[in-house]
Design a protein around this motif. Structure first.
Motif, PDB file in Angstrom:
ATOM      1  N   ILE A  58       0.831  -1.210   0.000  1.00  0.00           N
ATOM      2  CA  ILE A  58       0.000   0.000   0.000  1.00  0.00           C
ATOM      3  C   ILE A  58       0.863   1.256   0.000  1.00  0.00           C
ATOM      4  CG2 ILE A  58      -1.627   1.329   1.399  1.00  0.00           C
ATOM      5  CD1 ILE A  58      -2.933  -1.333   2.159  1.00  0.00           C
ATOM      6  N   ILE A  59       1.916   1.261   0.822  1.00  0.00           N
ATOM      7  CA  ILE A  59       2.789   2.435   0.878  1.00  0.00           C
ATOM      8  C   ILE A  59       3.484   2.646  -0.465  1.00  0.00           C
ATOM      9  CG2 ILE A  59       4.851   3.414   1.955  1.00  0.00           C
ATOM     10  CD1 ILE A  59       4.090   1.822   4.495  1.00  0.00           C
ATOM     11  N   THR A  60       4.115   1.581  -0.966  1.00  0.00           N
ATOM     12  CA  THR A  60       4.925   1.725  -2.171  1.00  0.00           C
ATOM     13  C   THR A  60       4.064   1.964  -3.401  1.00  0.00           C
ATOM     14  OG1 THR A  60       6.388   0.099  -1.138  1.00  0.00           O
ATOM     15  CG2 THR A  60       6.906   0.753  -3.381  1.00  0.00           C
ATOM     16  N   SER A  61       2.925   1.276  -3.493  1.00  0.00           N
ATOM     17  CA  SER A  61       2.072   1.470  -4.676  1.00  0.00           C
ATOM     18  C   SER A  61       1.446   2.860  -4.676  1.00  0.00           C
ATOM     19  CB  SER A  61       0.982   0.397  -4.728  1.00  0.00           C
ATOM     20  OG  SER A  61       0.081   0.523  -3.635  1.00  0.00           O
ATOM     21  N   SER A  62       1.151   3.390  -3.488  1.00  0.00           N
ATOM     22  CA  SER A  62       0.578   4.738  -3.422  1.00  0.00           C
ATOM     23  C   SER A  62       1.565   5.783  -3.922  1.00  0.00           C
ATOM     24  CB  SER A  62       0.179   5.071  -1.975  1.00  0.00           C
ATOM     25  OG  SER A  62      -0.776   4.169  -1.497  1.00  0.00           O
ATOM     26  N   ILE A  63       2.857   5.513  -3.730  1.00  0.00           N
ATOM     27  CA  ILE A  63       3.882   6.498  -4.076  1.00  0.00           C
ATOM     28  C   ILE A  63       4.502   6.224  -5.442  1.00  0.00           C
ATOM     29  CG2 ILE A  63       6.135   7.399  -3.377  1.00  0.00           C
ATOM     30  CD1 ILE A  63       5.309   6.828  -0.478  1.00  0.00           C
ATOM     31  N   ALA A  64       4.905   4.957  -5.668  1.00  0.00           N
ATOM     32  CA  ALA A  64       5.712   4.652  -6.849  1.00  0.00           C
ATOM     33  C   ALA A  64       4.889   4.246  -8.062  1.00  0.00           C
ATOM     34  CB  ALA A  64       6.715   3.543  -6.512  1.00  0.00           C
ATOM     35  N   ALA A  65       3.783   3.514  -7.853  1.00  0.00           N
ATOM     36  CA  ALA A  65       3.035   2.985  -8.995  1.00  0.00           C
ATOM     37  C   ALA A  65       2.518   4.081  -9.934  1.00  0.00           C
ATOM     38  CB  ALA A  65       1.887   2.093  -8.510  1.00  0.00           C
ATOM     39  N   PRO A  66       1.959   5.203  -9.417  1.00  0.00           N
ATOM     40  CA  PRO A  66       1.536   6.266 -10.353  1.00  0.00           C
ATOM     41  C   PRO A  66       2.689   6.815 -11.179  1.00  0.00           C
ATOM     42  CG  PRO A  66       0.559   6.594  -8.181  1.00  0.00           C
ATOM     43  CD  PRO A  66       1.594   5.521  -8.027  1.00  0.00           C
ATOM     44  N   ALA A  67       3.874   6.923 -10.552  1.00  0.00           N
ATOM     45  CA  ALA A  67       5.033   7.424 -11.292  1.00  0.00           C
ATOM     46  C   ALA A  67       5.437   6.446 -12.386  1.00  0.00           C
ATOM     47  CB  ALA A  67       6.201   7.657 -10.335  1.00  0.00           C
ATOM     48  N   LEU A  68       5.420   5.143 -12.081  1.00  0.00           N
ATOM     49  CA  LEU A  68       5.751   4.147 -13.101  1.00  0.00           C
ATOM     50  C   LEU A  68       4.740   4.172 -14.233  1.00  0.00           C
ATOM     51  CD1 LEU A  68       6.848   1.115 -10.863  1.00  0.00           C
ATOM     52  CD2 LEU A  68       8.301   2.739 -12.075  1.00  0.00           C
ATOM     53  N   LEU A  69       3.473   4.437 -13.906  1.00  0.00           N
ATOM     54  CA  LEU A  69       2.445   4.549 -14.947  1.00  0.00           C
ATOM     55  C   LEU A  69       2.769   5.698 -15.894  1.00  0.00           C
ATOM     56  CD1 LEU A  69      -0.346   3.743 -16.128  1.00  0.00           C
ATOM     57  CD2 LEU A  69      -1.369   5.340 -14.494  1.00  0.00           C
ATOM     58  N   ASN A  70       3.204   6.821 -15.338  1.00  0.00           N
ATOM     59  CA  ASN A  70       3.570   7.966 -16.169  1.00  0.00           C
ATOM     60  C   ASN A  70       4.810   7.702 -17.013  1.00  0.00           C
ATOM     61  OD1 ASN A  70       1.450   9.600 -15.315  1.00  0.00           O
ATOM     62  ND2 ASN A  70       2.598  10.409 -13.577  1.00  0.00           N
ATOM     63  N   LEU A  71       5.607   6.704 -16.600  1.00  0.00           N
ATOM     64  CA  LEU A  71       6.782   6.322 -17.388  1.00  0.00           C
ATOM     65  C   LEU A  71       6.439   5.275 -18.443  1.00  0.00           C
ATOM     66  CD1 LEU A  71       9.443   6.164 -14.533  1.00  0.00           C
ATOM     67  CD2 LEU A  71       9.235   7.914 -16.307  1.00  0.00           C
ATOM     68  N   GLY A  72       5.146   4.947 -18.577  1.00  0.00           N
ATOM     69  CA  GLY A  72       4.713   4.032 -19.630  1.00  0.00           C
ATOM     70  C   GLY A  72       4.498   2.601 -19.190  1.00  0.00           C
ATOM     71  N   VAL A  73       4.629   2.320 -17.878  1.00  0.00           N
ATOM     72  CA  VAL A  73       4.406   0.959 -17.382  1.00  0.00           C
ATOM     73  C   VAL A  73       2.907   0.768 -17.164  1.00  0.00           C
ATOM     74  CG1 VAL A  73       4.958  -0.699 -15.563  1.00  0.00           C
ATOM     75  CG2 VAL A  73       6.652   1.012 -16.252  1.00  0.00           C
ATOM     76  N   PRO A  74       2.282  -0.272 -17.725  1.00  0.00           N
ATOM     77  CA  PRO A  74       0.848  -0.499 -17.503  1.00  0.00           C
ATOM     78  C   PRO A  74       0.513  -0.578 -16.020  1.00  0.00           C
ATOM     79  CG  PRO A  74       1.650  -1.925 -19.243  1.00  0.00           C
ATOM     80  CD  PRO A  74       2.854  -1.261 -18.658  1.00  0.00           C
ATOM     81  N   LEU A  75      -0.695  -0.140 -15.664  1.00  0.00           N
ATOM     82  CA  LEU A  75      -1.064   0.019 -14.263  1.00  0.00           C
ATOM     83  C   LEU A  75      -0.955  -1.285 -13.478  1.00  0.00           C
ATOM     84  CD1 LEU A  75      -1.972   2.237 -12.368  1.00  0.00           C
ATOM     85  CD2 LEU A  75      -4.340   1.650 -12.874  1.00  0.00           C
ATOM     86  N   ILE A  76      -1.537  -2.370 -13.989  1.00  0.00           N
ATOM     87  CA  ILE A  76      -1.493  -3.645 -13.270  1.00  0.00           C
ATOM     88  C   ILE A  76      -0.050  -4.134 -13.152  1.00  0.00           C
ATOM     89  CG2 ILE A  76      -2.090  -6.098 -13.435  1.00  0.00           C
ATOM     90  CD1 ILE A  76      -4.812  -5.362 -14.362  1.00  0.00           C
ATOM     91  N   VAL A  77       0.750  -3.931 -14.192  1.00  0.00           N
ATOM     92  CA  VAL A  77       2.150  -4.374 -14.164  1.00  0.00           C
ATOM     93  C   VAL A  77       2.921  -3.615 -13.090  1.00  0.00           C
ATOM     94  CG1 VAL A  77       4.302  -4.534 -15.469  1.00  0.00           C
ATOM     95  CG2 VAL A  77       2.132  -5.076 -16.583  1.00  0.00           C
ATOM     96  N   SER A  78       2.693  -2.303 -12.978  1.00  0.00           N
ATOM     97  CA  SER A  78       3.406  -1.515 -11.967  1.00  0.00           C
ATOM     98  C   SER A  78       3.014  -1.961 -10.562  1.00  0.00           C
ATOM     99  CB  SER A  78       3.127  -0.020 -12.153  1.00  0.00           C
ATOM    100  OG  SER A  78       1.759   0.271 -11.970  1.00  0.00           O
ATOM    101  N   HIS A  79       1.734  -2.239 -10.351  1.00  0.00           N
ATOM    102  CA  HIS A  79       1.288  -2.701  -9.034  1.00  0.00           C
ATOM    103  C   HIS A  79       1.799  -4.112  -8.747  1.00  0.00           C
ATOM    104  CE1 HIS A  79      -1.660   0.348  -7.467  1.00  0.00           C
ATOM    105  NE2 HIS A  79      -1.447   0.815  -8.681  1.00  0.00           N
ATOM    106  N   MET A  80       1.823  -4.980  -9.742  1.00  0.00           N
ATOM    107  CA  MET A  80       2.350  -6.332  -9.549  1.00  0.00           C
ATOM    108  C   MET A  80       3.854  -6.297  -9.283  1.00  0.00           C
ATOM    109  SD  MET A  80       0.036  -8.714  -9.598  1.00  0.00           S
ATOM    110  CE  MET A  80       1.072 -10.141  -9.860  1.00  0.00           C
ATOM    111  N   PHE A  81       4.547  -5.351  -9.899  1.00  0.00           N
ATOM    112  CA  PHE A  81       5.985  -5.184  -9.643  1.00  0.00           C
ATOM    113  C   PHE A  81       6.219  -4.907  -8.163  1.00  0.00           C
ATOM    114  CE2 PHE A  81       9.925  -2.796  -9.374  1.00  0.00           C
ATOM    115  CZ  PHE A  81      10.769  -3.454 -10.260  1.00  0.00           C
TER     116      PHE A  81
END
Length: 695
Positions: free
Chosen positions: A531-554
């Motif tokens: 929850i902590i990491t996805s709240s902070i990092a996942a949106p940024a990875l999405l903006n870098l072109g990583v699909p949303l589910i892939v960034s959260h699964m990462f």
């Protein structure tokens, strides 16, 4: 023919609770206190089943009562301090338990008033809210230690005093009433999305796993694994991998898998030549994969589905191939270790017949099959979980009644009648299921052995409630983080930093995110880590072109890996209690075994077809899976130093470089990696032939 006893612990006893407890120190109660604890746990499970079947209350009330039950059970079961004997419940914990449950009814009693004065809390709201937040922090401290409360406490302090911080770290300032209102009266704090998921999907699936475990599913999994691979090279370790993988389909807890399957597999591996460190590491690595193994994944998967507002089955589809590859990694590593150490398989006269075991316990497979079918046909996780749970109860009770019938013909007629009755569920709904269960319960009071089955089902309900404590409390306390981040918008600062780094290198952003996951995982469980990491990092990875589910699964994947990496590796500590070896040594060895799996999330980011995301085709999926498997083979050879023959240092460097080249989705690196792999395999084949001729 003599076979391995799947029921007896090979060392003569199971480890005592003092040797390892994943979550705190539990009281060893007796007499009236134990009866009260059992009654509270049964009431909790029954409440959750009523909520799932009939949904009689509003969402916020359901969450509030869920947290009230969690806190009450925690104060009854977990002492305030670890030292000393804990055979009774002191007066202050009785008071805390009663007060916690009363607090859980606050939203129910004053529901209309709270809606009318939303955003303008009264003094009573603030007092009750403050007590609730303090109780959640204290309960989590008792169950999980200080690390998670300290992390969440830091976020709470940031919400209260963040306006005094310098520069971009500061926010505009919020008074005490706003903070408590955010955390308690609404659905953005401790009663947020994680608690909602815990109160609905997660509890049902925990109960589902508890019922199957009590019904004997672990022994069935062990029999199947032994029969399928027990005779192969390094058979005992392969049994551990496969059995833990099977167990992962019904249990989302990696540490629980270690403490159940490991009771059998770790001593078995030690008996046949594996070191205690390697045996514990294999079990720890294999068990942690249960959190990403469909259909019943870890609690994070349900939270992820709700957070992303996608069907749970989409998360299952994204996780399926990486989960299989994870277990392929563990299987490959133990195969190489067995080859390097010259370890053989089990004697065939000690291996049970897997088909005979399946024939004797076929009814246990049906609930799992029904659950998978319903999820993939678009039913909600709550409905699928409730149906799977009801079907499990019917089959367990039905098997007890059938076993009590005197003649075989009566048994066949009984099963046919029960099947026809259960089929009416599709037309008559939940009431027909309740009627069938009630009739079977009544029959169990009459037939021989039926009462033992009823006692087992009662213990399943009690164990399910107790197993839900750490998950539910973690979901509640991370609501503090979510509430503060939502109120202050603090997540954008770190996300901006990742974006700045990612503008220069996506790999560096991914690496930074991985390090954050692994560091956080040293002190907190997978749920708050995600929850902590996805709240902070996942949106940024999405903006870098990583699909949303892939960034959260990462983020999810490396949150799981954190339970294997020292210095704080819960899975390694659990395995050490059975293997009788240093948890640090087991943790480092588990990291080595799982190291080939570290490449899987990176490959999914560079080629989302690995998680069935983006514009994927069957050919694209086949290509990336083949490339990933090849990278795992090369990486495993690098880590172990063996393929068909022992590897020299320069050969291990060569295989490591070729594996790294296959990770990136750049055509030229793929071609070089494939060429290097072909050269290596050819060289190994020639050397193997030479050694065979020389011998």
């Amino acid at each position: 023919m003599s076979t391995i006893d799947l029921h007896a612990h090979p060392q003569g006893k199971t480890p005592s609770p003092e040797e390892f407890q994943e979550h705190g120190v539990q009281r060893q109660l007796a007499g009236l206190s134990l009866k009260v604890l059992f009654a509270a746990a049964l009431a909790f499970s029954v409440y959750q089943l009523i909520v799932a079947a009939f949904h009689p209350l509003s969402s916020l009330v359901i969450r509030s009562l869920h947290v009230g039950f969690l806190l009450m059970l925690c104060f009854l079961l977990y002492p305030a301090v670890k030292r000393g004997t804990h055979t009774s419940i002191p007066w202050y914990d009785w008071l805390l338990a009663a007060g916690a449950f009363a607090m859980g009814t606050y939203h129910w009693i004053f529901e209309a008033d709270l809606i009318q004065r939303a955003g303008d809390p009264t003094t009573a709201d603030l007092v009750v809210g403050t007590i609730a937040v303090v109780m959640v922090f204290e309960a989590v401290r008792r169950v999980m230690g200080l690390a998670l409360p300290l992390v969440c406490g830091a976020f709470l302090l940031y919400g209260l005093f963040g306006q005094y911080l310098p520069g971009a770290l500061a926010h505009r300032g919020y008074d005490y009433g706003q903070i408590i209102d955010q955390l308690f009266t609404g659905s953005e704090g401790i009663f947020g999305t994680p608690t909602m998921v815990s109160a609905t999907y997660i509890f049902l699936f925990i109960l589902f796993g508890a019922f199957l475990e009590h019904a004997g599913m672990i022994n069935l999994f062990n029999s199947l694994a032994l029969g399928l691979v027990g005779h192969a090279k390094g058979g005992p370790a392969k049994v551990a991998v496969i059995s833990s993988g099977f167990m992962g389909t019904i249990s989302g807890s990696g540490v629980a898998n270690v403490l159940t399957v490991g009771q059998f597999t770790i001593p078995l591996m030690k008996r046949f030549g594996y070191s205690g460190v390697f045996a514990g590491a294999v079990e720890a690595t294999s068990s942690m994969g249960g959190q990403i193994m469909p259909p019943v994944m870890g609690a994070v998967a349900f939270i992820m589905a709700e957070t992303l507002n996608v069907p749970y089955v989409d998360i299952v589809k994204a996780a399926a191939i990486p989960a299989i590859l994870y277990y392929l990694t563990a299987f490959w590593m133990v195969h190489l270790e067995a080859g390097r150490a010259g370890l053989s398989g089990l004697p065939k006269d000690q291996i049970p017949n897997p088909w005979r075991a399946l024939k004797a316990n076929w009814h246990l497979i049906l609930p799992l099959a029904a659950l998978v079918a319903m999820l993939f046909h678009g039913f909600t996780p709550m409905f699928a979980g409730l149906t799977g749970l009801a079907l499990t109860a019917i089959l367990i009770l039905g098997a007890a009644v059938a076993a009590g019938l005197s003649k075989q013909a009566f048994r066949y007629v009984f099963w046919v009648a029960l099947g026809l009755a259960a089929a009416t569920f599709l037309q008559w709904g939940i009431y027909s299921i309740l009627a069938i269960i009630a009739l079977l319960v009544a029959a169990c009071f009459v037939v021989q052995g039926g009462r033992e089955t009823l006692r087992s089902m009662k213990m399943s309900l009690i164990d399910g409630a107790k197993q839900a404590l750490p998950v539910g409390l973690a979901c509640a306390i991370v609501g503090v983080i979510i509430g503060v981040l939502t109120l202050t918008g603090a997540a954008s600062s770190f996300a901006g930093f990742i974006l700045d780094v990612g503008a220069k290198s996506l790999f560096l952003s991914l690496f930074l995110t991985m390090i954050v996951c692994l560091v956080l995982g040293m002190g907190i469980p997978t749920i708050p880590n995600y929850i902590i990491t996805s709240s902070i990092a996942a949106p940024a990875l999405l903006n870098l072109g990583v699909p949303l589910i892939v960034s959260h699964m990462f983020v999810f994947y490396f949150g799981i890996m954190a339970d294997l990496t020292p210095p704080v590796a819960l899975a390694a500590f659990a395995a050490s209690s059975i293997a009788k070896e240093s948890p640090m040594k087991i943790g480092f060895k588990a990291t080595q075994i799982a190291i080939a799996g570290f490449v899987i999330p990176y490959m999914a980011v560079y080629d989302p077809a690995l998680m069935l995301q983006g514009d994927w085709t069957v050919l694209a999926v086949a290509y990336v899976v083949f490339k990933t498997v090849l990278a795992i083979i090369l990486w495993g050879a690098t880590a172990v130093g063996y393929l068909w023959t022992p590897l020299k240092v320069y050969e291990r460097i060569f295989t490591g470089v070729s594996a790294l080249l296959l990770v990136a989705a750049v055509p030229i690196t793929d071609e070089i990696g494939f060429a290097m792999a072909a050269l290596f395999f050819a060289w190994q084949f020639v050397r193997k032939r030479r050694l065979a001729v020389a011998a």
